[in-house]
Structures are given as structure tokens and as C-alpha cells.
Design a protein around this motif. Sequence first.
Motif, mmCIF file in Angstrom:
data_model
loop_
_atom_site.group_PDB
_atom_site.id
_atom_site.type_symbol
_atom_site.label_atom_id
_atom_site.label_comp_id
_atom_site.label_asym_id
_atom_site.label_seq_id
_atom_site.Cartn_x
_atom_site.Cartn_y
_atom_site.Cartn_z
ATOM 1 N N VAL A 216 0.792 -1.201 0.016
ATOM 2 C CA VAL A 216 -0.094 -0.016 0.033
ATOM 3 C C VAL A 216 0.838 1.300 0.240
ATOM 4 O O VAL A 216 0.700 2.177 -0.522
ATOM 5 C CB VAL A 216 -1.014 0.109 1.122
ATOM 6 C CG1 VAL A 216 -1.610 1.370 1.411
ATOM 7 C CG2 VAL A 216 -2.146 -1.013 1.018
ATOM 8 N N PHE A 220 0.982 4.357 -2.881
ATOM 9 C CA PHE A 220 0.896 5.722 -2.446
ATOM 10 C C PHE A 220 2.177 6.611 -3.002
ATOM 11 O O PHE A 220 2.069 7.764 -3.390
ATOM 12 C CB PHE A 220 0.812 5.954 -0.905
ATOM 13 C CG PHE A 220 -0.698 5.466 -0.475
ATOM 14 C CD1 PHE A 220 -1.589 6.021 -1.185
ATOM 15 C CD2 PHE A 220 -0.634 5.067 0.813
ATOM 16 C CE1 PHE A 220 -3.037 5.497 -0.589
ATOM 17 C CE2 PHE A 220 -2.048 4.959 1.449
ATOM 18 C CZ PHE A 220 -3.032 5.120 0.606
ATOM 19 N N ALA A 238 -5.467 3.909 -7.340
ATOM 20 C CA ALA A 238 -6.554 3.299 -6.738
ATOM 21 C C ALA A 238 -6.812 1.657 -7.068
ATOM 22 O O ALA A 238 -7.338 0.843 -6.558
ATOM 23 C CB ALA A 238 -7.663 4.108 -6.768
ATOM 24 N N LEU A 241 -4.519 -0.384 -5.461
ATOM 25 C CA LEU A 241 -4.806 -0.450 -4.078
ATOM 26 C C LEU A 241 -5.672 -1.449 -4.165
ATOM 27 O O LEU A 241 -5.732 -2.597 -3.099
ATOM 28 C CB LEU A 241 -5.192 0.839 -3.372
ATOM 29 C CG LEU A 241 -4.379 1.700 -3.015
ATOM 30 C CD1 LEU A 241 -4.989 2.936 -2.267
ATOM 31 C CD2 LEU A 241 -3.296 1.207 -2.052
ATOM 32 N N ARG A 250 -6.811 -1.006 5.970
ATOM 33 C CA ARG A 250 -7.980 -0.080 6.046
ATOM 34 C C ARG A 250 -7.533 1.123 6.873
ATOM 35 O O ARG A 250 -7.642 2.407 6.522
ATOM 36 C CB ARG A 250 -9.255 -0.708 6.430
ATOM 37 C CG ARG A 250 -10.578 0.235 6.447
ATOM 38 C CD ARG A 250 -11.710 -0.087 6.628
ATOM 39 N NE ARG A 250 -12.805 0.608 6.593
ATOM 40 C CZ ARG A 250 -13.359 1.144 7.416
ATOM 41 N NH1 ARG A 250 -12.806 1.051 8.559
ATOM 42 N NH2 ARG A 250 -14.245 2.141 7.273
ATOM 43 N N ILE A 253 -5.176 3.676 5.008
ATOM 44 C CA ILE A 253 -6.092 4.291 3.952
ATOM 45 C C ILE A 253 -6.817 5.362 4.521
ATOM 46 O O ILE A 253 -6.669 6.324 3.600
ATOM 47 C CB ILE A 253 -6.521 3.206 2.984
ATOM 48 C CG1 ILE A 253 -5.627 2.256 2.373
ATOM 49 C CG2 ILE A 253 -7.338 3.737 2.021
ATOM 50 C CD1 ILE A 253 -6.141 0.836 1.635
ATOM 51 N N ALA A 256 -4.866 8.203 5.094
ATOM 52 C CA ALA A 256 -4.358 8.803 4.163
ATOM 53 C C ALA A 256 -5.350 9.711 3.478
ATOM 54 O O ALA A 256 -5.141 10.950 2.754
ATOM 55 C CB ALA A 256 -3.713 7.934 3.029
ATOM 56 N N ALA A 257 -6.556 9.162 3.509
ATOM 57 C CA ALA A 257 -7.587 10.159 2.871
ATOM 58 C C ALA A 257 -8.194 11.165 3.647
ATOM 59 O O ALA A 257 -8.733 12.269 3.049
ATOM 60 C CB ALA A 257 -8.810 9.114 2.760
ATOM 61 N N ARG A 265 -3.848 11.384 -0.877
ATOM 62 C CA ARG A 265 -5.664 11.773 -0.698
ATOM 63 C C ARG A 265 -6.174 11.418 -1.691
ATOM 64 O O ARG A 265 -7.429 10.728 -1.650
ATOM 65 C CB ARG A 265 -5.620 12.923 -0.277
ATOM 66 C CG ARG A 265 -6.824 13.411 0.725
ATOM 67 C CD ARG A 265 -6.886 14.496 1.137
ATOM 68 N NE ARG A 265 -7.884 14.836 2.127
ATOM 69 C CZ ARG A 265 -8.359 16.045 2.834
ATOM 70 N NH1 ARG A 265 -7.813 17.091 2.693
ATOM 71 N NH2 ARG A 265 -9.446 16.010 3.652
ATOM 72 N N THR A 267 -5.839 9.325 -4.056
ATOM 73 C CA THR A 267 -5.755 7.780 -4.336
ATOM 74 C C THR A 267 -6.727 7.235 -3.325
ATOM 75 O O THR A 267 -7.389 6.216 -3.600
ATOM 76 C CB THR A 267 -4.408 7.405 -4.224
ATOM 77 O OG1 THR A 267 -3.708 7.978 -5.394
ATOM 78 C CG2 THR A 267 -4.286 5.897 -4.642
ATOM 79 N N ALA A 268 -6.460 7.490 -2.235
ATOM 80 C CA ALA A 268 -7.291 6.596 -1.110
ATOM 81 C C ALA A 268 -8.757 7.095 -1.302
ATOM 82 O O ALA A 268 -9.763 6.097 -1.066
ATOM 83 C CB ALA A 268 -6.893 7.323 0.274
ATOM 84 N N TYR A 271 -9.991 4.905 -3.936
ATOM 85 C CA TYR A 271 -10.156 3.514 -3.552
ATOM 86 C C TYR A 271 -11.376 3.251 -2.548
ATOM 87 O O TYR A 271 -12.040 2.389 -2.790
ATOM 88 C CB TYR A 271 -9.034 3.098 -2.878
ATOM 89 C CG TYR A 271 -8.876 1.935 -2.111
ATOM 90 C CD1 TYR A 271 -8.891 0.435 -2.613
ATOM 91 C CD2 TYR A 271 -9.419 1.901 -0.817
ATOM 92 C CE1 TYR A 271 -9.123 -0.641 -2.320
ATOM 93 C CE2 TYR A 271 -9.242 0.534 -0.096
ATOM 94 C CZ TYR A 271 -9.383 -0.682 -0.689
ATOM 95 O OH TYR A 271 -9.173 -1.791 -0.212
#
Length: 472
Positions: A216, A220, A238, A241, A250, A253, A256-257, A265, A267-268, A271
Motif C-alpha cells: 500500500v 501511495f 486506486a 490498491l 484500512r 488508507i 491517508a484520505a 489523498r 488515491t485513497a 479507492y
Amino acid sequence: MFDPVIAPSGTLLGLLQRGRGDGTLHALTAPRAEALAALNHCVLHDPRHDWQVENRSLYYARLFLDLNGELDGIEAHLFGPEDALDTDEARTGLALAVLGHLASYGRRDALVLLRRYAATGTNWAWALDELALRDDDAGLRSLAAPVLARFPADAEGEAALAAAVRDAFEPRPWRLWADDPRASIAARVRAALEAGCFDRWERQLRSAGPRPGWSVQAVFEWARQGAERGAALHVPAARCLAAVAGPEDRPRILRAAREGTDAVRCTALRYLADSDDPAALDLIESAVADGSATVVEAAVDAFERMRGAAAVDRARGWARRPGPLGAAAGRVLACRGGTRDRDLVLAALREAVRGEGPDAPTLWTLVDGAGRLGITCAAPVLRHVYRETASSHLRGRAARALAATDPSFATGFAVECLWDCEETTRELAARHAETGDARVVERLRRLAADPAEEAEVQTAVRSRIGPDLPAA
């Protein structure tokens, strides 16, 4: 290319630029010189905002035939000094496509111009593709020497020739030339064909993307490095991921979001939305509230991809918000809402037209939604979009929505749609236009007999030809 300047919709030029059926109908009743001047302006100054997907060439070619138009203007455009200075294929592509259709209708002067331009013009490959569909073998063989003369007989020239052969839309001329009785021509073309095939195979073997075995954190990092280079990689990241992340990842992620750099951010968020994570909607709302423009755009896009009932419920609460999240909520309801959401979709449609005009990108989804939900109150707005938009695709969507919402469509816009530049719009009109209008009967017969017409349109026309509309 610069964005084209579109004349008002009530003028002959504006109608022709938009590709509306009324453009043809008005041109046929206008003074011939005026109609030809407007037609030439459109062909020589491509009016399409997206010339790669919008259709105009058959529409303009048919009008050239109806007006018995001369090709002097197109000839001057193709062979003027600017052809050597402006090598963008968009400058000449529409004119060449119009010539191609005219050649298929038997206009010998159009065929001659295409051959001449293929031999000497900058955008020769487009002209050659047009000829590949319409010219005879002898005409194509006569072009072998001038086309090959464009490529020097050295390593660089042979590589360019192989690329031209590989990228050609129509292979027919090259296959003919590979069997040319002149050994020098046949040998070069065969070598180019072989090199093109090898290059295609070699490119398929290359892999320059991420590997599912990555962690993961590595995904990123790849997205972050791409952003530093100016490449937005959050969408493929994504997908990566989805291949490498497990339940234990999780929390990372989610963090990261909320807190990651823009690329991480984005990408998360993508996903989490694609996997319908229960936290995705709250994180999207937060990202829109405090994120950069890049993060806001990615968050809104991720939200619109969500298919679950929770996303639709949240859209109902967001739809009246100003800003990008409210606009996205309107589009979500247009795509996946129910009859209870008609007022929200109608409000979003009206606001988009009022705030952004008849060419706003958001209208594509909202117009479709108005038709899908059968919002009859939307008909006046849809008619405005139909008349004013410069996009022939959006106009076609508006026509489809009007067919579902406006009882007057069959005797109104459906009639002019039989002359529209887009085949999907002509097909719609062929299924709906009221045959009590004599113009409709005549047009249906002409479309049925026109070899250049699309099969789907002719199928729709045949469905209307019966005892009340005998074939000509």
C-alpha cells in the motif's frame, strides 16, 4: 486549435455551425450565394468544440450536393501557404472528410482534390485514409511514389515510414503498395509493414506500470512521485490498491484520505469510494470542505462513481448545496435517483443553465436525467439547451429527453432532427417524427435510399415505412 466562435443560433451561420437540421432547411431557402458562403465558412473553420467525436462532414457534404456547391474555397484552403505553416490536422481534417463524402456521392472534382492533396499536402495521411475507402486500385497505386518520397531512404526515414504504416486507419493503400510491380516500392512497404507489426508486438511486451505485488505504501509513493512529475496517477493507483490492500490496511488508507498529500489523498478517496467503504461519504465531504482544488475534483469524481443506496441518500441531502458537491449530487440523482428526486434534478438543471450556460459539461448528465425521470416541467429548459448549445452531442441528448417529456416533439424538433448532423439524432427523429408532414415522408424516403446513411438510421426509417408510407 482555439475554441471556435459560434454565431447566434438564430442566424444561418449559427445553425450550420451547430449542425442543426434547421440549418439545412434554411440554407435551401436562402439565396444560394449566402448559403454557400456560410457553408464554406463552416468547412474551412471547423466549428466543433470536440472535432474528434462530433459529426459534421456528411452533413456539410449533403448540403454541398443540394446546393451544387463549387469546391474552389476548399481547394484554396488545402493548397494555400498556411498548409505548410500550420500542420495541425484539425485545420484540414473537416475539409478532407467532406471531400471524402462528396467523392462517395460521385463528385469527381472532390476525388481529384483528395488525390492531389494526398500527394502534396501536409495532412496527407488523412486524405489517404479518405481515398482508401473511396478510390479505385489504380488511383491508389498512382500515389505510392509521391507518398513514399516523403520518407528519406535512411534509418530515420524508414522508422518514420514504419510508424506511418502502423498508425494508418485504413491499411488498404499500404497492402496494395506491398504488391506493387515496382520492386523499390514493394520492398520498402513490406519492410515497413513488418517493422510496424514488430513494434506493436514489442510495445505489448513492455510494462511500465505498477505491479500487484506492491505494498500500500509503495502505491501511495508511486502516486506521489507521479504528481511531482505533473502526472495525475490517482486513478490507476486506486486500482492498484484494490489489488494489494487487505483488511489490515484500512486504517492506513483512512488516515491517508484525511491527512495525506494531495496525490495520496486522491488515491485513497478513489479507492474507498470504489470499494463502497462506509467511511467514504464522510471523507468525501471533508475533502470538499478543506482540500485543494485537485483533492476537491477527485473527491467529487469519486462520489459520482458510487452506486450504493447510501450515496443516493446522501446526494438528496447535498443536492441543494452550492458548489461542486451540490452539483455532483444533482448529477448522481439524475443518474440513479427515483421519481421522488424529480424536483431536485429539475432545480439542478435550471441552475446549471442559468449559471453556466447551454454548453456546461454538467448538462450532459442532467439532461439525460430529465428524460430518464420523465420530468415534463423540464421541457422548456430542454428546448433552450437544444436550440442554443454548440455541441451536437448535447443537442442529441436534449432531443432524446424531449422525446420523453415534450408531447409536441413529434411535430416539432423531431422534424428538423431528420436533417441533423448526428446519426443518433437522425435515428431518434426517424422513430418519432410525425409523418403527417410532407417533408418528413420525403426525407424518410431519401434517407432510406442514401448509401452513405448509417445502418441504424435506415433500420429506424424502415420501421416507419408501411402502408401509410410506401417506399419510393
